[in-house]
Motif scaffolding. Sequence first.
Motif, PDB file in Angstrom:
ATOM      1  N   ARG A  37      42.330  36.789  43.487  1.00 27.06           N
ATOM      2  CA  ARG A  37      41.416  37.452  42.564  1.00 27.06           C
ATOM      3  C   ARG A  37      42.182  38.443  41.704  1.00 27.06           C
ATOM      4  N   LEU A  38      41.739  38.601  40.464  1.00 25.05           N
ATOM      5  CA  LEU A  38      42.448  39.453  39.507  1.00 25.05           C
ATOM      6  C   LEU A  38      41.533  40.557  38.985  1.00 25.05           C
ATOM      7  N   ARG A  39      42.067  41.773  39.014  1.00 19.85           N
ATOM      8  CA  ARG A  39      41.454  42.918  38.342  1.00 19.85           C
ATOM      9  C   ARG A  39      42.497  43.490  37.388  1.00 19.85           C
ATOM     10  N   LEU A  40      42.080  43.968  36.225  1.00 13.04           N
ATOM     11  CA  LEU A  40      43.068  44.429  35.245  1.00 13.04           C
ATOM     12  C   LEU A  40      42.575  45.631  34.466  1.00 13.04           C
ATOM     13  N   THR A  41      43.547  46.317  33.872  1.00 10.68           N
ATOM     14  CA  THR A  41      43.239  47.452  33.011  1.00 10.68           C
ATOM     15  C   THR A  41      44.301  47.577  31.933  1.00 10.68           C
ATOM     16  N   ASP A  42      43.926  48.234  30.840  1.00  7.55           N
ATOM     17  CA  ASP A  42      44.843  48.497  29.724  1.00  7.55           C
ATOM     18  C   ASP A  42      44.208  49.584  28.871  1.00  7.55           C
ATOM     19  N   VAL A  43      45.064  50.389  28.228  1.00  6.40           N
ATOM     20  CA  VAL A  43      44.520  51.427  27.340  1.00  6.40           C
ATOM     21  C   VAL A  43      43.818  50.805  26.135  1.00  6.40           C
ATOM     22  N   ALA A  44      44.222  49.589  25.754  1.00  6.24           N
ATOM     23  CA  ALA A  44      43.520  48.841  24.704  1.00  6.24           C
ATOM     24  C   ALA A  44      42.314  48.164  25.360  1.00  6.24           C
ATOM     25  N   GLU A  45      41.252  48.950  25.547  1.00  7.14           N
ATOM     26  CA  GLU A  45      40.145  48.534  26.401  1.00  7.14           C
ATOM     27  C   GLU A  45      39.431  47.290  25.890  1.00  7.14           C
ATOM     28  N   ASP A  46      39.164  47.204  24.597  1.00  7.15           N
ATOM     29  CA  ASP A  46      38.427  46.052  24.073  1.00  7.15           C
ATOM     30  C   ASP A  46      39.196  44.752  24.304  1.00  7.15           C
ATOM     31  N   HIS A  47      40.502  44.807  24.042  1.00  2.56           N
ATOM     32  CA  HIS A  47      41.331  43.622  24.262  1.00  2.56           C
ATOM     33  C   HIS A  47      41.357  43.263  25.744  1.00  2.56           C
ATOM     34  N   ALA A  48      41.502  44.268  26.596  1.00  2.00           N
ATOM     35  CA  ALA A  48      41.562  44.015  28.033  1.00  2.00           C
ATOM     36  C   ALA A  48      40.255  43.414  28.535  1.00  2.00           C
ATOM     37  N   ARG A  49      39.121  43.902  28.034  1.00  2.00           N
ATOM     38  CA  ARG A  49      37.833  43.329  28.433  1.00  2.00           C
ATOM     39  C   ARG A  49      37.740  41.868  28.015  1.00  2.00           C
ATOM     40  N   THR A  50      38.268  41.555  26.826  1.00  2.00           N
ATOM     41  CA  THR A  50      38.242  40.172  26.341  1.00  2.00           C
ATOM     42  C   THR A  50      39.083  39.269  27.230  1.00  2.00           C
ATOM     43  N   VAL A  51      40.285  39.739  27.589  1.00  2.00           N
ATOM     44  CA  VAL A  51      41.157  38.957  28.467  1.00  2.00           C
ATOM     45  C   VAL A  51      40.493  38.749  29.823  1.00  2.00           C
ATOM     46  N   ALA A  52      39.934  39.816  30.370  1.00  2.00           N
ATOM     47  CA  ALA A  52      39.283  39.715  31.672  1.00  2.00           C
ATOM     48  C   ALA A  52      38.137  38.704  31.626  1.00  2.00           C
ATOM     49  N   HIS A  53      37.313  38.775  30.604  1.00  2.00           N
ATOM     50  CA  HIS A  53      36.170  37.866  30.480  1.00  2.00           C
ATOM     51  C   HIS A  53      36.634  36.422  30.387  1.00  2.00           C
ATOM     52  N   SER A  54      37.698  36.178  29.618  1.00  2.00           N
ATOM     53  CA  SER A  54      38.178  34.805  29.411  1.00  2.00           C
ATOM     54  C   SER A  54      38.725  34.188  30.691  1.00  2.00           C
ATOM     55  N   LEU A  55      39.180  35.030  31.627  1.00  2.00           N
ATOM     56  CA  LEU A  55      39.807  34.530  32.850  1.00  2.00           C
ATOM     57  C   LEU A  55      38.922  34.679  34.086  1.00  2.00           C
ATOM     58  N   GLY A  56      37.718  35.207  33.891  1.00  2.00           N
ATOM     59  CA  GLY A  56      36.867  35.436  35.041  1.00  2.00           C
ATOM     60  C   GLY A  56      37.377  36.552  35.928  1.00  2.00           C
ATOM     61  N   ALA A  57      38.121  37.493  35.331  1.00  2.00           N
ATOM     62  CA  ALA A  57      38.667  38.629  36.071  1.00  2.00           C
ATOM     63  C   ALA A  57      37.763  39.844  35.888  1.00  2.00           C
ATOM     64  N   GLU A  58      38.070  40.899  36.608  1.00  2.00           N
ATOM     65  CA  GLU A  58      37.287  42.128  36.532  1.00  2.00           C
ATOM     66  C   GLU A  58      38.069  43.188  35.775  1.00  2.00           C
ATOM     67  N   PHE A  59      37.436  43.809  34.784  1.00  2.00           N
ATOM     68  CA  PHE A  59      38.065  44.907  34.046  1.00  2.00           C
ATOM     69  C   PHE A  59      37.715  46.234  34.704  1.00  2.00           C
ATOM     70  N   LEU A  60      38.720  47.114  34.821  1.00  2.00           N
ATOM     71  CA  LEU A  60      38.502  48.473  35.310  1.00  2.00           C
ATOM     72  C   LEU A  60      39.054  49.452  34.275  1.00  2.00           C
ATOM     73  N   PRO A  61      38.415  50.618  34.126  1.00  2.00           N
ATOM     74  CA  PRO A  61      38.704  51.487  32.982  1.00  2.00           C
ATOM     75  C   PRO A  61      39.999  52.287  33.053  1.00  2.00           C
ATOM     76  N   SER A  62      40.667  52.322  34.206  1.00  2.00           N
ATOM     77  CA  SER A  62      41.880  53.131  34.328  1.00  2.00           C
ATOM     78  C   SER A  62      42.746  52.628  35.467  1.00  2.00           C
ATOM     79  N   VAL A  63      43.995  53.076  35.465  1.00  2.00           N
ATOM     80  CA  VAL A  63      44.904  52.741  36.565  1.00  2.00           C
ATOM     81  C   VAL A  63      44.368  53.326  37.868  1.00  2.00           C
ATOM     82  N   GLU A  64      43.859  54.542  37.788  1.00  2.00           N
ATOM     83  CA  GLU A  64      43.332  55.193  38.984  1.00  2.00           C
ATOM     84  C   GLU A  64      42.172  54.391  39.588  1.00  2.00           C
TER      85      GLU A  64
END
Length: 347
Positions: A37-64
């Motif tokens: 399973r994959l969870r991801l984050t990036d400061v470029a939040e909109d892009h990261a949300r798009t990548v997560a959605h395309s891969l069925g992954a979960e986006f989280l808002p920060s490294v913490e």
Amino acid sequence: MKTVTLGLVGVGRIGSMHADNIARLNDAMKPEGIEVRLRLTDVAEDHARTVAHSLGAEFLPSVEALLASGLDGLVVATGTGTHPGLIKAGMDAGIPVFCEKPVALNVADALPVLDYIRDKNGVVQIGHQRRFDAGYLEARRAYQAGELGWIHSLRAVTCDMAPPPVEFLATSGGLFRDCSVHDFDILRWLTGREIVEVYAKGSNNGDPEIGAVGDVDTALALVTFDDGTVGTVSATRYNGAGHDVRLEIQGSSRSLMVGLDDRTALASAEPGVLFPSGEPHTTFAGRFDQAYRSEMAAFVELVLGRRDNPCTPEDAVAASRVADAAQASLATGLPVRVAGAVPSRVA
């Protein structure tokens, strides 16, 4: 079914590739009873949300938030300057870390990170993907089996089809640190020997802005190993024929070339010779597609405790020491001894 949850920090060019490769791991690992399973984050939040959605992954808002979500391993694919802090964060979380090369911007900054990893008894795999390429693996096997005899010459080539943005080159540390460090690593790994001296030259015949930020677009390094064997490492940002990565190993009994296939980015000048006739690779991602996938599969196996670390931080720093020496030689015009290199066989 055993579940392995990986957290990925950074979904730029190489991070997006790692995300895609992690998502594909299930095709190979589910038959073995492993779900990734994959969870991801990036400061470029909109892009990261798009990548997560395309891969069925979960986006989280920060490294913490990512580290607090309960991970089995952390994948770091951010800018080099952030690597030390993120590696330490992974160590503090008590999980294995995969980090793209290098460990830090320079060797001096990397050494405290090595100490931190040791103090935490941590596990960190560094991303030198050529160690997973089929050609390099076969060359290493043949060399170690004695099929080549003793080696008299090694010639490593890394040629990008076009340079990256000048803004990237301004902070990359130089052509040897950014590009040829892969060759320095693979030469140590393949031969099991240390590079002890480097003599480098470079040129700038392309975009003058590359020179303006303190880099060169083409360079050649003569390397000397601890047993006296010599080799060359060449690199350029302007190989219009395609992305070209090769290693020629000439031995007393036999010679091999890694990267010589129907997609090699060169042509024969001999009459009637049509090889290679395939379409050359245009990027490193295409050239090493399978190696990158195997590298990430190896990290999952490392997380599960099923294999030894295929590329330790100490390995990566040793290659960076050679790159530092090459950059110093380029600046001074003189041969430079590799700091910390001693005549001993690499493990």
